[in-house]
Design a protein around this motif. Sequence first.
Motif, PDB file in Angstrom:
ATOM      1  N   ILE A  32       0.884  -1.171   0.000  1.00  0.00           N
ATOM      2  CA  ILE A  32       0.000   0.000   0.000  1.00  0.00           C
ATOM      3  C   ILE A  32       0.922   1.221   0.000  1.00  0.00           C
ATOM      4  O   ILE A  32       1.562   1.536   1.005  1.00  0.00           O
ATOM      5  N   TYR A  33       1.007   1.899  -1.159  1.00  0.00           N
ATOM      6  CA  TYR A  33       1.964   2.992  -1.330  1.00  0.00           C
ATOM      7  C   TYR A  33       1.257   4.341  -1.318  1.00  0.00           C
ATOM      8  O   TYR A  33       0.380   4.611  -2.134  1.00  0.00           O
ATOM      9  N   GLU A  34       1.638   5.185  -0.359  1.00  0.00           N
ATOM     10  CA  GLU A  34       1.040   6.515  -0.213  1.00  0.00           C
ATOM     11  C   GLU A  34       1.810   7.535  -1.056  1.00  0.00           C
ATOM     12  O   GLU A  34       2.383   8.499  -0.552  1.00  0.00           O
ATOM     13  N   GLY A  35       1.834   7.323  -2.342  1.00  0.00           N
ATOM     14  CA  GLY A  35       2.541   8.232  -3.239  1.00  0.00           C
ATOM     15  C   GLY A  35       2.281   7.832  -4.673  1.00  0.00           C
ATOM     16  O   GLY A  35       1.413   7.009  -4.973  1.00  0.00           O
ATOM     17  N   ASP A  36       3.036   8.420  -5.595  1.00  0.00           N
ATOM     18  CA  ASP A  36       2.892   8.064  -7.009  1.00  0.00           C
ATOM     19  C   ASP A  36       4.206   7.505  -7.525  1.00  0.00           C
ATOM     20  O   ASP A  36       5.283   7.745  -6.963  1.00  0.00           O
ATOM     21  N   ILE A  37       4.125   6.741  -8.578  1.00  0.00           N
ATOM     22  CA  ILE A  37       5.313   6.166  -9.208  1.00  0.00           C
ATOM     23  C   ILE A  37       5.488   6.893 -10.528  1.00  0.00           C
ATOM     24  O   ILE A  37       5.177   6.384 -11.614  1.00  0.00           O
ATOM     25  N   GLU A  38       5.939   8.094 -10.426  1.00  0.00           N
ATOM     26  CA  GLU A  38       6.129   8.962 -11.571  1.00  0.00           C
ATOM     27  C   GLU A  38       7.440   9.711 -11.415  1.00  0.00           C
ATOM     28  O   GLU A  38       8.060   9.695 -10.334  1.00  0.00           O
ATOM     29  N   VAL A  39       7.830  10.408 -12.466  1.00  0.00           N
ATOM     30  CA  VAL A  39       9.050  11.209 -12.411  1.00  0.00           C
ATOM     31  C   VAL A  39       8.828  12.366 -11.455  1.00  0.00           C
ATOM     32  O   VAL A  39       7.759  12.985 -11.428  1.00  0.00           O
ATOM     33  N   TYR A  73       5.687   4.108 -18.350  1.00  0.00           N
ATOM     34  CA  TYR A  73       6.938   3.331 -18.399  1.00  0.00           C
ATOM     35  C   TYR A  73       7.072   2.464 -17.152  1.00  0.00           C
ATOM     36  O   TYR A  73       7.450   1.294 -17.228  1.00  0.00           O
ATOM     37  N   ALA A  74       6.738   3.043 -15.984  1.00  0.00           N
ATOM     38  CA  ALA A  74       6.796   2.275 -14.741  1.00  0.00           C
ATOM     39  C   ALA A  74       5.800   1.120 -14.780  1.00  0.00           C
ATOM     40  O   ALA A  74       6.099   0.013 -14.302  1.00  0.00           O
ATOM     41  N   ALA A  75       4.627   1.363 -15.354  1.00  0.00           N
ATOM     42  CA  ALA A  75       3.622   0.304 -15.459  1.00  0.00           C
ATOM     43  C   ALA A  75       4.126  -0.829 -16.342  1.00  0.00           C
ATOM     44  O   ALA A  75       3.893  -2.016 -16.059  1.00  0.00           O
ATOM     45  N   ASP A  76       4.848  -0.482 -17.423  1.00  0.00           N
ATOM     46  CA  ASP A  76       5.405  -1.514 -18.295  1.00  0.00           C
ATOM     47  C   ASP A  76       6.432  -2.359 -17.546  1.00  0.00           C
ATOM     48  O   ASP A  76       6.470  -3.592 -17.695  1.00  0.00           O
ATOM     49  N   LEU A  77       7.278  -1.695 -16.742  1.00  0.00           N
ATOM     50  CA  LEU A  77       8.279  -2.433 -15.977  1.00  0.00           C
ATOM     51  C   LEU A  77       7.628  -3.374 -14.967  1.00  0.00           C
ATOM     52  O   LEU A  77       8.064  -4.518 -14.788  1.00  0.00           O
ATOM     53  N   LEU A  78       6.588  -2.879 -14.303  1.00  0.00           N
ATOM     54  CA  LEU A  78       5.883  -3.726 -13.340  1.00  0.00           C
ATOM     55  C   LEU A  78       5.222  -4.908 -14.034  1.00  0.00           C
ATOM     56  O   LEU A  78       5.241  -6.040 -13.522  1.00  0.00           O
ATOM     57  N   ALA A  79       4.621  -4.656 -15.185  1.00  0.00           N
ATOM     58  CA  ALA A  79       3.966  -5.735 -15.927  1.00  0.00           C
ATOM     59  C   ALA A  79       4.984  -6.787 -16.358  1.00  0.00           C
ATOM     60  O   ALA A  79       4.721  -7.996 -16.285  1.00  0.00           O
ATOM     61  N   GLU A  80       6.177  -6.347 -16.831  1.00  0.00           N
ATOM     62  CA  GLU A  80       7.218  -7.288 -17.231  1.00  0.00           C
ATOM     63  C   GLU A  80       7.674  -8.143 -16.056  1.00  0.00           C
ATOM     64  O   GLU A  80       8.040  -9.312 -16.223  1.00  0.00           O
TER      65      GLU A  80
END
Length: 560
Positions: free
Chosen positions: A235-242, A294-301
Amino acid sequence: MADGPMVVLSDESQRTSGEDARSMNLEAGRAVAETIRTTLGPRGMDKMLVDQGGNVVITNDGVTLLEEMDVDHPAADMVIDVATTQEAEVGDGTTSAVILAGALLSNAEDLLDDDIHPTSIVAGYRHAAETVIDVFEDMATEVEPDDIDVLEQIAGTAMTGKGAETAKDLLSSMVVSAVQAAVRDDGTVDQDSVVVRQFYGGSIDDSEFVDGVLFDIEPVNQNMPRSREDADVLIYEGDIEVSKTNVGAEATVGSMDDLQGFVEREQSELSDKIDKILDAGADVVVADGGIDEYAADLLAEAGVTAYRRVEDEKRQRLAQATGAERVGDLDLLTADHLGYAGSVSERVIRDMTVRRQADHESTTVFGDLPTEGVGTILLRGGTEHVLDEVERAVVDSIGVVSAAVEDGAVLPGGGAPEIEASLALREEADSVEGREQLAVEAFAESFEDGPRTLAENAGHDAIDALVDMTARHDAGDVNVGIDADTADLVDMFEDGVVEPLRVKTTAVDSAVDAATMILRIDDVISAGDLSVGDDEEEDGGAGGPPGGMGGMGGGMGGMM
């Protein structure tokens, strides 16, 4: 000094005193009770509330009706508070509580006409209330938290007459399962852990109890796994963005190499974040903010399922259910912060027509959770109005079953406790001295109003029902009540009509509190502004009379 009365109130103030004030307040309180009287019991009628925008609520749930009505009288609001208190304390019996309050006010008015002072009436009512509570406690029967049959009868009694009867057995079983799963170590019930969700489409018979939590969320990437087992949940209280640059900052790119370098730096930053998530061992990520493509692609891989922009309430519930610790800094993330779900799967619950109208076509289910007592009652139904009423019935049932589990005491329904209390009060009145005796007798008569209304709403002769019930109780059949379908007098426990003790005791306490408070008022004065502190500015300064002094408004406001 000039003769004559001193004028204290402003010209705009309104004041009603003495008998006029009491009469006005008593009439307003009785009007509230009369409004919902016909909804009582399994044969009670429904009400349709329509606001100025055309929104419609159809229900016979007492507290819903009173909360949605546009009531414009302070004394009437006091009676409505009876229903609000009843709903908060136990979840059912709101209509009965308000009817009792109305009957107490009506009988008090007769005593006032006979020159009985309000103080004597209040004292008599208080004495009678104590007697009634003792009677109820004496006639109560014990129930164990694992007595499924009795608990299902309690749930079914609360649902009767509320649009859920066609699937009463199914819904009652679901409610009992949910409540039993939510019992804490100290014997209390964590009702917040039982969530009721509506899904339009299908029929009520398609409803079910899901051992887990349901969210209308979908993975951020179509290539992410939609179903998995033994999942470690972050449960991450933030975003996975630049990381955002400072406001007003600009980046100058002079060549394609500069642009490529800029992109690579961004991707490197995202890769570092993903590596920290993967190093901790997360299989599922539930994020407060956004997730870069891009982060979503890495997680999916990496085979990780991720959800973005999940509401705080959902994140909190999921954290409690999975045992996860909400993390706001990935640099501090370790495996110890992760929660666990035995299964994370995607279900398509809504039918095709509804899915086209919904924000999400599918629903994600987190199941096989380590935290006990986490469940969701999934309700199905063909129309919005049907589902709303079924949900109200289920929520009421959760309240009464929880009360029975916590208190371990139940009473027969069908008007049996009221008749028994009325007989006890008439006997008790003989030992009360002075004019308070008349108030105790009036209280006894008030208690007969519930069974009388129950019989009337079922289309039976109320007088015959009261006479027969009184005779049976006088002969010692304390559990005998009226069968609304046949008008026969039957043992309510054998008939499966059971209510928690708390439903009746709370109704008595709140009804007496409201009635005695209204009786003690002999002066109604419009106030300029009763707000204090910062509320004065928020309310726009001084206002007019509180809620109006004229009576009940004619409109229906505040639709859900």
